[in-house]
Every structure is written in C-alpha cells, then in structure tokens.
Design a protein around this motif. Structure first.
Motif, PDB file in Angstrom:
ATOM      1  N   SER A  83      49.150  43.006  39.711  1.00 38.94           N
ATOM      2  CA  SER A  83      50.615  43.006  39.548  1.00 38.94           C
ATOM      3  C   SER A  83      50.999  42.565  38.145  1.00 38.94           C
ATOM      4  N   CYS A  84      50.278  41.536  37.639  1.00 41.62           N
ATOM      5  CA  CYS A  84      50.554  41.075  36.273  1.00 41.62           C
ATOM      6  C   CYS A  84      50.275  42.181  35.257  1.00 41.62           C
ATOM      7  N   MET A  85      49.192  42.938  35.468  1.00 41.27           N
ATOM      8  CA  MET A  85      48.864  44.030  34.545  1.00 41.27           C
ATOM      9  C   MET A  85      49.915  45.140  34.617  1.00 41.27           C
ATOM     10  N   VAL A  86      50.415  45.425  35.805  1.00 40.79           N
ATOM     11  CA  VAL A  86      51.485  46.420  35.949  1.00 40.79           C
ATOM     12  C   VAL A  86      52.731  45.951  35.206  1.00 40.79           C
ATOM     13  N   ASP A  87      53.069  44.670  35.361  1.00 41.64           N
ATOM     14  CA  ASP A  87      54.237  44.108  34.669  1.00 41.64           C
ATOM     15  C   ASP A  87      54.040  44.161  33.159  1.00 41.64           C
ATOM     16  N   LEU A  88      52.811  43.853  32.709  1.00 43.06           N
ATOM     17  CA  LEU A  88      52.506  43.887  31.273  1.00 43.06           C
ATOM     18  C   LEU A  88      52.711  45.289  30.701  1.00 43.06           C
ATOM     19  N   LEU A  89      52.177  46.305  31.386  1.00 44.97           N
ATOM     20  CA  LEU A  89      52.302  47.674  30.897  1.00 44.97           C
ATOM     21  C   LEU A  89      53.744  48.158  30.969  1.00 44.97           C
ATOM     22  N   ASN A 125      46.146  24.699  34.272  1.00 49.86           N
ATOM     23  CA  ASN A 125      46.966  25.784  34.831  1.00 49.86           C
ATOM     24  C   ASN A 125      48.450  25.483  34.705  1.00 49.86           C
ATOM     25  N   SER A 126      48.837  24.218  34.925  1.00 49.71           N
ATOM     26  CA  SER A 126      50.255  23.833  34.841  1.00 49.71           C
ATOM     27  C   SER A 126      50.790  24.049  33.430  1.00 49.71           C
ATOM     28  N   MET A 127      49.990  23.706  32.427  1.00 51.87           N
ATOM     29  CA  MET A 127      50.445  23.885  31.041  1.00 51.87           C
ATOM     30  C   MET A 127      50.511  25.369  30.668  1.00 51.87           C
ATOM     31  N   ILE A 128      49.486  26.123  31.061  1.00 49.69           N
ATOM     32  CA  ILE A 128      49.480  27.564  30.729  1.00 49.69           C
ATOM     33  C   ILE A 128      50.659  28.258  31.395  1.00 49.69           C
ATOM     34  N   SER A 129      50.869  27.998  32.686  1.00 47.08           N
ATOM     35  CA  SER A 129      51.990  28.613  33.404  1.00 47.08           C
ATOM     36  C   SER A 129      53.323  28.120  32.856  1.00 47.08           C
ATOM     37  N   HIS A 174      41.427  31.679  39.552  1.00 48.20           N
ATOM     38  CA  HIS A 174      42.325  32.837  39.674  1.00 48.20           C
ATOM     39  C   HIS A 174      43.734  32.509  39.200  1.00 48.20           C
ATOM     40  N   VAL A 175      44.196  31.276  39.482  1.00 51.72           N
ATOM     41  CA  VAL A 175      45.555  30.882  39.083  1.00 51.72           C
ATOM     42  C   VAL A 175      45.672  30.859  37.569  1.00 51.72           C
ATOM     43  N   THR A 176      44.599  30.424  36.901  1.00 58.57           N
ATOM     44  CA  THR A 176      44.618  30.383  35.431  1.00 58.57           C
ATOM     45  C   THR A 176      44.949  31.758  34.859  1.00 58.57           C
ATOM     46  N   PHE A 177      44.307  32.777  35.388  1.00 60.43           N
ATOM     47  CA  PHE A 177      44.495  34.121  34.827  1.00 60.43           C
ATOM     48  C   PHE A 177      45.845  34.723  35.202  1.00 60.43           C
ATOM     49  N   VAL A 178      46.464  34.249  36.269  1.00 61.41           N
ATOM     50  CA  VAL A 178      47.838  34.679  36.543  1.00 61.41           C
ATOM     51  C   VAL A 178      48.741  34.211  35.409  1.00 61.41           C
ATOM     52  N   GLY A 179      48.559  32.935  34.999  1.00 55.46           N
ATOM     53  CA  GLY A 179      49.346  32.404  33.883  1.00 55.46           C
ATOM     54  C   GLY A 179      49.039  33.102  32.583  1.00 55.46           C
ATOM     55  N   VAL A 180      47.749  33.360  32.316  1.00 56.54           N
ATOM     56  CA  VAL A 180      47.344  34.010  31.058  1.00 56.54           C
ATOM     57  C   VAL A 180      47.909  35.425  30.982  1.00 56.54           C
ATOM     58  N   LEU A 181      47.784  36.187  32.045  1.00 61.93           N
ATOM     59  CA  LEU A 181      48.284  37.568  32.042  1.00 61.93           C
ATOM     60  C   LEU A 181      49.806  37.606  31.976  1.00 61.93           C
TER      61      LEU A 181
END
Length: 1091
Positions: free
Chosen positions: A840-846, A769-773, A800-807
């Motif tokens: 929130s990440c998906m909203v930011d992405l769009l 997670n640290s590397m992805i983020s 869940h934290v992993t996907f915050v970084g991925v998104l």
C-alpha cells in the motif's frame, strides 16, 4: 504292589524333578519387596522358634511314653545352652564367625539344631556364601534346614537363589513346611511378572498338601498375586485366596487391604477396612499400624484424599497410633502432599519418634508449596533428632531455590555445598550433585551450576537434564542446545524432561528447524506420545507462527490434557487468520468432557477480544460463573480486557467495582478500556484514583496513558503523565521512553520527541520506529530516512513497522527510486517478507509521484492478493491523476464496494476521483449509490483545546457563540492572504459550482474556522488544531499564509499526519519552547503537591 503312600511320594518326586529341571528357573531376574505392611516379621514365628518347639515337644513325648531320658552328652552340657542363648539373635558377621568357631571347637558340628541356628545367623548378617557352605557340610538335613537357607536368600533379596534352593528341596524329597513355602513365594513376588508362573507352580504344589488353606501361606499368596499381576486381575486372584481362608487373622486383612490400596481402589480398600472391624468383633481384628499405613498411602494418591486423610487421622488418634513412627510418617507425607501443612506439622510434632522419612515427607510438602523458609526451619530444628539421609539434603537444597530472596538462597546453598564437600557426602551421591545443579540454576547462578556439573565424577541422565533445564531457565538457550548435543554424542538417550527443556530453548531462540529435528528425535524414541513433550512441541510451533503444524500435531496426539487444549486454543487466539478456530477448539474441549480452567478462559477471552465479539464474551462470562472461577483475579482481568476492547465499559465497571482485590493488571485493563472507547477523561480520572488508593503506576500504565494522549494529540495530558513518570524515576525505562517519543511526535512536538530520543540510555526497535514514523508524519521524509540510517549503524534490526515508516517517508518527499530500493531490501537484506501494508505504501508512493504507468504495472505484478486497504490507496492515487486513471479507479472501486458496501469512505474517494476529472454526473451517481447502500460519510470536523474547554467546528458552522467574530477575523485574514499572493485552488472544491461559490466553500472549511476562533483570543502560543479527516491541499497552503500574517506557528493534525507551518520568526519558537518547559515544571510541582 504299590501302596497309596508310595504313589503319592513318587508323584511328588517326579513333579519336583520337573520343576527343578525347568531352565526358566535360572532366568529369573527382577524382584519387588514383599510389603512389610502386609506380613510384618515380628508376627511370624522364626524358624529357630519352630526348631526349639519341635525339640521340646519330642522330649516331652519321650517322657510321657516312659522312654528313659537319654539326652546326648553335649545336649546336657551348659555350653550348648549358653552358645544358643549368646548367638541366636546375632546380626554381626564377626559374631557369626565366632559362633561357627565355637561350634567346631566344642564338637557340635554334627548337631542338626546347632547347624540350622548357624545358617540363620549367617543369613541375618547377609553372608549367604558361608550359610550355603554350612548347609553343604551338614551331614544331616531336615525341612527346617532347607527353610533356613531359602528364607536367608529371600530376606537378602536373592530371589533366584531362593527359588533354586526350594526346587532342590522338593527334588530331594523333603516335605515343605509353611516357612519354606512362604519364603519361596516371597522370592516369586520379588521377581514380579517373571516370578508369577513359578508362584503359580508353588501354589499348585501347596494345594496338594495340608498347607493349602494354611493362613501363613495364604497371606503370602495374597501379597504374591497382588505384587506380580497388575490391575484388577491381580486383585481378583488375591481376593480368591483371601476368600478361601477359613480362619483369617489381622495379617490376612492387612495383606488384602494393601493389594487394593496399591491399585488406588479406595472403595474396595476402605470397604475391606470396614468389614475387618465388623468381623473382628471378639477376634481382636483391630487395625494395626500396617493397616493404617496402606490406607494412608492410598488416600494420599487420590484427588479427594484430603477428606479421607482427616477421617483416618481421627480414627488413628482413637486407636493410639498417632505417635507410631510408620503411621506418623505416612500421615505427614500425605497431608503435606495436599498442602495441609499445619496438620502435617501437628502430626510431626506429636510423633513419639521421628526419622528421616517423616522429616523428608514434611519438607516435600513445604518445598512443593514454595515455602522454602519454613522447610529450612524444620530441617534446622530436627537435624539433631534424626539420622539424615541423602534425600534430606536433596530437599534442603531444593528449599533454597524456593526462597523469596534468591540471592540469600544462593548464599545458604553455598554453605551447605561446602559442608557436603567437606564431609564427602556429595561425592557419594549423584542425587546430591543433581540437586546442587537445580539449586544454583533456580537461584540464577548458572556458572556455579556448570561448575558443579563439570566436577561430578559420575553423571546420569538426570544430571544432563538438570543442566540443560537450568540453562534454559536462565536464558542460556544456545548453551543448553550445545549440552544436548554433547549428551547425545556420549551415547545417552534423552528423556522426556530433556526434550522438553531443549524444545523450550528452540522456541525462545526461534530456531524452528532445530526444533523440527528434535521433534524427529522424539518420534524415533517414541517420546512423541508423551503428552508433556507434545505440549512443548505445540508451544514451539505456536510461537513460530506454524499454525498448520499445530493443528496437525494436535490431531496426532493420543492423549490431550488441559495443557494441550489450552496450548492449541492459545495458538489460534494469537493468530489473526485463525482466531475463530480457537472458539471451535474451546467448544470441542467441553464436548470431550474436560472442564475449562482459568488458563482456558484467559485464552478464549483473548480470542473474543481480538474478534471484538461481545456476544462471545457474554457466553464465556456465563461459563466462568458456571464453573465457579469468578474469584480468580486473572480471569476477571481477562474479562475486563475483553469487555474493554469490545467497548462494553459498563460491564467493565460492574466487574471492577465488585473486585475485592484489584492488582495492577486490573487498573491497567480499565484504563486501557476507557482509552479504547475514547473516554480519555475517565481514563485520567481512574489514574488519579489509582494514585489516591496508594497504587504506584507501573511501566504499562504510563505507556498506556501516553499512547492514549498520543491518539487524541492531547499534549497537556501527555506532559502530565511525563511529569508523573519522571517523579517515579521511570523515564529511563525503554518502554516508557519509546511511548514518550511516540506521544510527543503524535502531539506535534517532534522537537521534544527528538530531544528525548537522543537522551534515552537504551533504545529498542519501538523507539526507532516512533522517531521514523514521527518525522514521516510531520512530512520530513529526509530526516526520517536519516534516522533509519543511524538505526542501521547502531546494528538495530528493523521490523515490518520500521519499513512502513520508511516507505511513508519516501512517499511524502517523492523519492521513488529510494523507495523501491528500501522495498527490495526488506527481503534481500533483512529477511522480511513484505506485507500488504508495504505494498500500500508503494502504491501511495507511485501515486503521489504521478508514476501512473508504474503504478498499474506494480499492482498487476503483486504476489499478494490486494485487500481493502490497498484498493483504497489505489483509488486515492487515481483521485490525484486528474481523470487519467479512471479505468483503474473504477476497477478499484468495484473491488472495495464488493468488500465493504456500507463504508461511506469508499464512495467519497470514488466521488472525489470523478470530481477531479470533472465527471460531475458520475460523481452525483456515486453519491446516490452511497445513500442507497446505507453508507454515511463521517462529518468533517476540527477542534481546538482552550482553557475553557474543547471547541468543535464543522464546515460552514454558524452555531458557535462567537461566530460573528470568527467570520469577521476569517474575512480579514482572507483579504490579507490575497494581498500576499494567495490563489484559492478551487479544484479541491469537489462540487459542480461556479468559481466564486467554490472559493466560498473552501474559505469556510472547519479547520479555518478553528484557527480564526483562536486568533480572536489574545495569545502568542502556537495554534494546535485537530481534524478527524484529511486536510485539503488548499487549506494547507492557506495556513502558511496565515502563519506568516499573524506571526504564530500553526500545527494541524489530521487523520493522516501533521501539517506544521513555519512561524514568522525564530524568537517566537524559542519563546514557545520556554513556555512549554515552564508548563512541564509546573506539572511536576502539581504532582508533588497531589502526592
């Protein structure tokens, strides 16, 4: 005419026939021993003595009456007397048989006295079949004959036979003597509750005879009522009998004291003890060993019994019973139970004689206090002095599991195991096999425990429970559940201990469904009412996040102990949505009259920490002082943590300074508190003080300080800690490794983070997670997604934290389709339910990808209710839409301002949205609303760390001493930038000004002033700037030009992510790397000198 004598005789015969014909006489089953401390055998005349006295008295009467003395020929023979003297105390079956032969050989078969003596000898040897045969063959019987047979049955724990024999005696018309009555009453006592009605019948029969107030009979009645009737009713019945004795003896007092002692009624027992001594003046009613034995046993069961035991010890020493085996063993066991091992050892050493009971009592206390070494030492010193029993070896094996060095315990345990196998002791005792399983389990030797379990010829419920518990303790959770299933298949019904271990395994595995099935099993067996089982179920549901089930289970529990209340408070303290409910349970616990203990305060302080409620922390602190738990280090550490999270560092410092013993948790709590309050200097000073006091930094300390360095991006401090961790050989620890990766990534050295990540021997989800983020924060979304792919290839389950970084990575590089795929895979592939932060990440992405139509549709179809974070993200996306999403933006702003009316950030985002659409009047109105709502925007500032300290700048700042040089350098840079094609993006100057003025506003942003200040000094190192707010797009573009002009890398970290700019040449980066490596080496040398 019938005489009175005939009527009485006839009535008694009918009464006895009625008793004897009652079928319930043959249904008597269970029994309990007549307490040896109440009526000791050597205080009662034997039946043989009674016979002999009767015979001598008869001869004397004949002589006094002048009747010529005509003894039978065999009575005068020397053989008769020699046989009596030879066998009257025999306890060997061979002697009994030989006695029988001699009686037949010498023609004494018809002698009543000799027959009674033979029945007694057979009864003593336990051969009741032969005794009954002798009884049946006797041509003449008297009441003594019946008494001998009844007493034999009673002494050999055959209460049904004893009672039947008594009925036959009464039915035959014999007048019972007090020995027969006493033996029959003892049989009733052994039968327990089932023998009560028969005991009452005998009492009724006795009340019509001259034995109604006989002291011997009454003494047995006291014990019978005390043993057959539980509670106060039994003690009341016993008291009535005792009170009716005219001439009490010491046995009477011992019997009634024993009754009250067995019920734990200390006041009555010690009150009777006092009265016994008062009334015994002149009658020799001195306390005996049985008196003290009863009182010691009662005191040992009382919570405040240690004081009573000390008082009894003084009395016993005065009475001279301290060397008595029975009293000494009871004292040793009592003191050991309270942990007064020194006193127990002293009594043990002063005992004139010791046995296995006294040895076992001392070992129990030592094992209970986890002083295994001492228990083994006592065993070795005493093993040749006493005859050991199976309990002695059980306790010895338990001691091996309490040694400080469990490997040594396993080795010694195997030696004893070998001895027990050679001597075949282990084959004859299930308890020893169970103890071997427990010992190996505690020593971590699961395979050896399983081997013992499989080799046992016979297993009981304890064997299965021990095996399941051992597997659970050694984290073999699935094996434990398989054993539970096997146990049920062979028809064994699980006990509460079995269910506790099985539920614990379910909790550790997170198998809530299996746990629910076992819960149903507990309900079927009625074990759900066991408070320990219910407490384990509470922990299972709490660990699984099933807070509703916790609440329901707690409300259905019949009894609540401290563990129950602590478990429910802990469950709600760990649940973000229900923390406030933990305080309600805490208050309710005190209302029902239970005093909180140290665990209670630790849990409620955890809730106060999560709520950051300093008022609650102060109230709990007051209660801690009230209940006298301020000496508990764990409670003080919890207070430090709580005050630290509430920002009350003065309170933390006060508590910390008064602590006599500071453990690692104390130091770490203080360091975490300073870091939470952004007092990094104080935190680092405390780390230095910790080292000076000889404390070694543990993994938690290093991880905490590294996290602090990461939070404020102080690379130098982070490298210091890295050097210290390297010297302590802790960098291979996965927790510290993950913290180092996170620190370097947040401090702008993603290359260092990547290099260290690759060198980590083991990685966990936090490392990935640290590397992805980290890559996402540095704007390298493709690299972040590449790391995520490697993570899946290495079978590391994302969270869940992993996907915050991925998104976030998808958002930074505009990968809308892949972002949607990753979002949907959370639930479909990985079984993770998306949380509000993922939406929130998906909203930011769009929003970043200008997919505004999809954005509004996505928000409307969300299955969760949007919170402030999501609406704020929506408002930020609307601000980038150049006025195309004003309606959605207004809707978002209304929701945000309703939820957080005083947060200035919300007004700023709304004002920026209006400014981007050139709605200047709306923007001005928003700023006025912000002032009216008492909201205050955080001033934007940037800072840079130099050798002479930290330099802070604000937009348009002119307060710095070198401001002239700074503005001159900034003007020079702007001129060169425009010459290279830089065009100011004035749309990011969100003010209603002329073009030239808006360009000027952009030119003097705080981050540009900081860069210009660094460039006024001679250096070739990268420029690292920190900003508390997000960097505008124009400044990010300007830094690229500046980096190219000056030939230096510029790294800017804002509140969102890093904005690294490319350096002029590869050589510059390489030189900087070498410089940083040299710095790292110098830090290592620095720490070596300091240590």
């Amino acid at each position: 005419m019938f005489t009175r004598k005939d009527v009485v005789s006839s009535s008694r015969t009918l009464f006895c026939k009625h008793i004897y014909s009652n079928p319930s006489f043959s249904l008597l089953t269970k029994a309990s021993d007549f307490p040896s401390d109440s009526v000791p055998e050597h205080h009662i005349f034997t039946v043989f003595d009674y016979q002999k006295e009767t015979k001598v008295r008869s001869d004397d009467q004949n002589q006094r009456a002048g009747v010529p003395y005509e003894s039978p020929e065999f009575a005068l023979s020397q053989k008769y007397d020699s046989l009596i003297e030879k066998y009257k105390f025999s306890r060997c079956n061979f002697d009994a048989k030989q006695f029988h032969k001699d009686i037949i050989k010498n023609g004494f078969v018809s002698d009543l006295f000799m027959g009674n003596t033979l029945i007694n000898v057979y009864a003593r040897t336990g051969d009741l079949v032969s005794a009954n045969n002798v009884f049946d063959e006797m041509p003449e019987k008297n009441s003594v004959t019946w008494a001998c047979l009844i007493s034999g049955y009673s002494q050999n724990e055959m209460p049904k036979a004893a009672f039947v024999a008594f009925g036959r005696m009464v039915s035959a018309g014999f007048i019972s003597n007090h020995y027969a009555i006493g033996s029959a009453l003892r049989a009733c006592q052994r039968l327990g509750v089932e023998g009560l009605k028969h005991g009452i019948q005998i009492h009724g029969l006795v009340s019509k005879t001259r034995y109604a107030f006989d002291v011997v009979v009454c003494n047995v009645l006291i014990s019978m009522y005390g043993g057959c009737i539980m509670g106060s009713v039994g003690s009341d019945c016993a008291w009535r009998v005792f009170d009716g004795i005219a001439n009490k003896n010491s046995i009477s007092w011992n019997s009634i004291i024993s009754v009250y002692s067995q019920r734990g009624d200390l006041d009555s027992a010690f009150g009777l003890f006092s009265n016994m001594q008062k009334e015994g003046v002149g009658f020799s009613f001195r306390p005996t060993e049985y008196t003290f034995g009863s009182l010691i046993t009662a005191a040992a069961e009382s919570p405040s019994g240690l004081l009573l035991l000390n008082q009894l010890l003084a009395k016993i020493e005065m009475s001279g019973f301290v060397e008595d085996l029975y009293v000494g063993s009871a004292l040793v066991s009592g003191f050991a139970r309270f942990g007064a091992i020194d006193t127990a050892k002293s009594v043990f050493q002063h005992m004139g004689m010791r046995n296995a009971v006294s040895l076992n009592g001392l070992m129990v206390g030592l094992v209970k206090l986890k002083r295994g070494e001492e228990a083994i030492e006592v065993f070795l010193e005493t093993r040749d002095m006493v005859r050991l029993n199976s309990d002695s070896y059980v306790l010895l094996l338990s001691a091996f599991g309490e040694l400080s060095n469990l490997e040594d315990g396993k080795k010694k345990g195997k030696e004893v195991h070998g001895y027990l196998t050679r001597t075949r002791i282990s084959d004859s005792s299930i308890a020893i096999g169970n103890s071997l399983i427990n010992m190996y389990s505690k020593c971590g030797a699961t395979e050896d425990a399983c081997s013992v379990f499989k080799s046992m010829f016979e297993k009981d419920l304890v064997s299965w429970s021990s095996m399941i518990s051992g597997l659970d303790q050694n984290e073999c959770f699935e094996d434990g559940l398989l054993n539970f299933r096997t146990m049920k298949r062979i028809g064994l019904i699980p006990s509460n201990f079995t269910l506790i271990s099985t539920l614990s395994s379910c909790s550790s595995l997170g198998w809530i469904r299996i746990g629910e099935q076992i819960h149903c099993e507990a309900v079927k067996l009625g074990l759900n009412f066991d408070v320990s089982v219910s407490n384990t179920l509470l922990s299972l549901y709490a660990d699984s996040g099933c807070i509703t089930e916790c609440r329901k289970l707690f409300s259905f529990m019949h009894d609540h102990d401290h563990v129950s209340w602590n478990s429910i408070i802990s469950a709600f303290s760990d649940s973000e949505a229900s923390i406030i409910e933990a305080t309600r349970y805490f208050i309710e616990m005190m209302r029902v009259g239970l005093n909180p203990n140290n665990v209670t305060f630790i849990n409620i302080l955890s809730a106060a920490s999560s709520l950051s409620r300093v008022e609650l922390a102060h109230q709990v602190h007051t209660l801690v002082l009230k209940y006298g738990l301020m000496d508990d280090n764990a409670v003080k550490n919890s207070l430090l943590t709580c005050y630290g999270k509430c920002g009350e560092m003065k309170d933390c410092e006060t508590i910390f300074s008064r602590m006599s013993e500071k453990d690692d948790v104390s130091w770490n709590s203080m360091i975490s508190g300073y870091i939470h309050s952004e007092l990094l200097v104080e935190a680092m000073n405390l780390v230095w003080l910790m080292l000076q006091n000889g404390k070694r930094l543990d993994c938690f300390t290093f991880a905490t300080v590294l996290s602090a360095s990461a939070s404020v991006a102080t690379l130098e401090h982070g490298m210091e800690v890295h050097a210290c961790a390297a010297r302590a050989c802790l960098v291979s620890d996965v927790v510290i490794g993950s913290a180092l990766v996170d620190m370097y990534a947040k401090c702008g050295r993603i290359d260092y983070a990547s290099r260290f990540f690759e060198l980590m021997p083991t990685r966990n989800v936090y490392s990935w997670n640290s590397m992805i983020s980290g890559y996402a924060r540095h704007g390298d979304g493709h690299k972040a997604l590449e790391i995520f792919t490697h993570m899946n290839m290495e079978n590391q389950q994302p969270d869940h934290v992993t996907f915050v970084g991925v998104l976030s990575a998808c958002s930074h590089v505009g990968l809308v389709t892949r972002g949607y795929d990753y979002f949907e895979s959370m639930s479909k592939v990985y079984g993770l339910t998306p949380r509000i932060e993922h939406y929130s990440c998906m909203v930011d992405l769009l929003g970043r990808a200008s997919e505004f139509d999809k954005l509004e549709d996505f928000i409307n179809k969300m299955p969760v209710k949007p919170n402030v974070l999501l609406w704020r993200t929506v408002l930020g996306a609307c601000g980038r839409a150049d006025g195309r999403l004003l309606d959605l933006g207004k809707r978002a702003s209304e929701m945000i301002i309703e939820l957080e009316p005083q947060n200035a950030v919300n007004y700023v985002l709304l004002a920026n949205m209006y400014a981007s659409g050139e709605k200047w009047e709306d923007m001005a109105e928003t700023r006025r609303a912000m002032k009216k709502g008492a909201g205050r925007k955080e001033a934007g500032c940037s800072w840079v760390t130099m050798k002479d300290g930290i330099h802070v700048f604000v937009s348009g700042d002119k307060s710095h001493p070198d401001m002239d040089a700074i503005y001159e350098k900034l003007g020079e840079l702007h001129g060169k930038m425009k010459a290279k094609g830089y065009i100011p993006q004035i749309r990011y100057a969100l003010y209603d000004l002329e073009t030239e003025n808006r360009e000027e506003v952009l030119s003097y942003h705080s981050e540009r002033l900081a860069v210009a200040f660094v460039l006024t000094r001679k250096s070739e190192l990268p420029i690292r700037i920190m900003k508390n707010l997000r960097v505008c797009v124009d400044c990010h573009s300007a830094f690229k030009y500046m980096s190219e002009i000056v030939g230096r890398q510029i790294v800017l970290r804002d509140s969102n992510r890093f904005k690294p700019t490319a350096s002029a040449s590869f050589e510059t980066n390489s030189g900087e790397d070498n410089s940083q490596q040299e710095t790292l080496c110098s830090y290592l040398g620095y720490f070596r000198k300091r240590d």
